[in-house]
Design an enzyme around this catalytic site. Sequence first.
Site, short mmCIF file in Angstrom:
data_model
loop_
_atom_site.label_atom_id
_atom_site.label_comp_id
_atom_site.label_asym_id
_atom_site.label_seq_id
_atom_site.Cartn_x
_atom_site.Cartn_y
_atom_site.Cartn_z
N ASP A 80 2.96 -18.82 -26.42
CA ASP A 80 4.21 -19.55 -26.16
C ASP A 80 4.09 -20.49 -24.97
O ASP A 80 3.22 -20.36 -24.12
CB ASP A 80 5.36 -18.58 -25.97
CG ASP A 80 5.10 -17.54 -24.87
OD1 ASP A 80 3.93 -17.12 -24.70
OD2 ASP A 80 6.05 -17.13 -24.19
N GLU A 138 5.26 -14.26 -24.43
CA GLU A 138 4.91 -13.62 -23.15
C GLU A 138 5.90 -14.00 -22.06
O GLU A 138 6.14 -13.23 -21.14
CB GLU A 138 3.49 -14.03 -22.73
CG GLU A 138 2.94 -13.25 -21.54
CD GLU A 138 3.45 -13.72 -20.19
OE1 GLU A 138 3.68 -12.87 -19.30
OE2 GLU A 138 3.63 -14.95 -20.03
N GLU A 139 6.47 -15.20 -22.16
CA GLU A 139 7.30 -15.73 -21.08
C GLU A 139 8.74 -15.25 -21.10
O GLU A 139 9.52 -15.60 -20.22
CB GLU A 139 7.30 -17.27 -21.13
CG GLU A 139 5.95 -17.92 -20.93
CD GLU A 139 5.45 -17.85 -19.50
OE1 GLU A 139 6.21 -17.36 -18.63
OE2 GLU A 139 4.32 -18.28 -19.23
N ARG A 179 -9.88 -7.54 -10.62
CA ARG A 179 -9.33 -6.56 -9.68
C ARG A 179 -9.14 -5.24 -10.41
O ARG A 179 -8.54 -5.19 -11.48
CB ARG A 179 -7.99 -7.00 -9.10
CG ARG A 179 -7.41 -5.97 -8.12
CD ARG A 179 -6.09 -6.37 -7.53
NE ARG A 179 -5.56 -5.33 -6.67
CZ ARG A 179 -5.91 -5.17 -5.38
NH1 ARG A 179 -6.76 -6.01 -4.83
NH2 ARG A 179 -5.41 -4.18 -4.66
N HIS A 365 3.25 -23.20 -14.25
CA HIS A 365 4.71 -23.37 -14.28
C HIS A 365 5.15 -24.64 -13.54
O HIS A 365 6.28 -24.70 -13.03
CB HIS A 365 5.44 -22.14 -13.73
CG HIS A 365 5.31 -20.93 -14.60
ND1 HIS A 365 6.36 -20.09 -14.90
CD2 HIS A 365 4.25 -20.41 -15.28
CE1 HIS A 365 5.95 -19.10 -15.71
NE2 HIS A 365 4.66 -19.28 -15.94
#
Length: 393
Positions: A80, A138-139, A179, A365
């Site tokens: 998306d 996802e957003e 990480r 973004h």
Amino acid sequence: MKEKIKALAAAYATDFVANRRHLHSHPELSFQEYETQKFVAAQLQSLGVQATPLANTGLVAVIEGKNPGKKVVGLRADMDALPILEANDVVYKSQNPGVMHACGHDVHTASLLGVARILTELRDEFEGTVKLVFQPGEEKAPGGASMMIREGVLQNPAPAGMIGQHVAPQIPVGKIGFREGMYMASTDEIYLTVKGKGGHGAAPDSLIDPVLIASHLIVALQQVISRNRPPKSPSVLSFGRVIADGATNVIPNEVHIDGTFRCMDEVWREEGLRRIQKLAEGLAESMGATCVVDIVRGYPYLENHPELTRRLRAEAGAYVGEENIIDLDIWMAGEDFAFYSQVVDSCFYRLGTRNEDRGIISGVHTPTFDIDEKALEIGAGLMSWLAIQELEN
């Protein structure tokens, strides 16, 4: 095997770029990825890979090597875009005004299509099954990952681990970030409505001033973080929107406060949300008003499984060179890949896309976000290598 993957990634790099540019030019918002779904399905079909729709606009497909039941590894890409008007002047600029791939999901999808192309050519040279997950939404809450899981993406066949890749505009192209353990935060939305009694600003004694009470609330709620949060547990409570629709001499009847609560501990998450609600309601009541608390539950925190992440980091070092592997810090942003990490061993790593010499430095973004497209060759090749190595583990 590594050299074969690198050779295939280099040979098909222009195709990876073409796919990414097509996707970038035709972005679609969360849960509206209908044309994207058709494009991805057609690309997979051209490789002889049958995709199955899931979660309405998502897709899942498998590439089977020899002895396909030996082990299954899942690879995920999100599809998306964001409601942003693109400011880049490029030939592949968004053709849907006000919608833009400003978070790199076009890169993720094109990379996973690249993985499909590489692995279909190598399917006789590895054992096990690679599950390709092309995920919508996802957003936007509730997150496409939660829907895909609910509809069975982690079953039939069940992956032993999930691997996700995300662009990183702060990391130079060619470098990869990892990480272990907690990495990204849970994301809950907080909506407060303080209801008092408005009136003339010159007669405060006859009012129950919701503006004043809202001001106290914004400050007081920070004690949830400073005095209730376990000191070693990262957490954030921020308010970014306050609406008090009065005037210089008009006190409104109510004030709206919107914010976000983020943390990296599911037990503390529940306790923190409980304390936010109790404090907001209690403080407003003590000052003669009421506070309506609406909490919209978002994504859980993202946990990179230590052993899986350690293995993938080592294999990534073997692929791109140990000097190109970097350590990531915790990041208080949210990501719905976290839903997978709460169910199955998972690893979410970062793909460098920055190129300062070419001015490719904008963050995700933003209207000027872009990538060094060399990252597509690296991303598709690396993910293919990691999948095969994990199957062999």
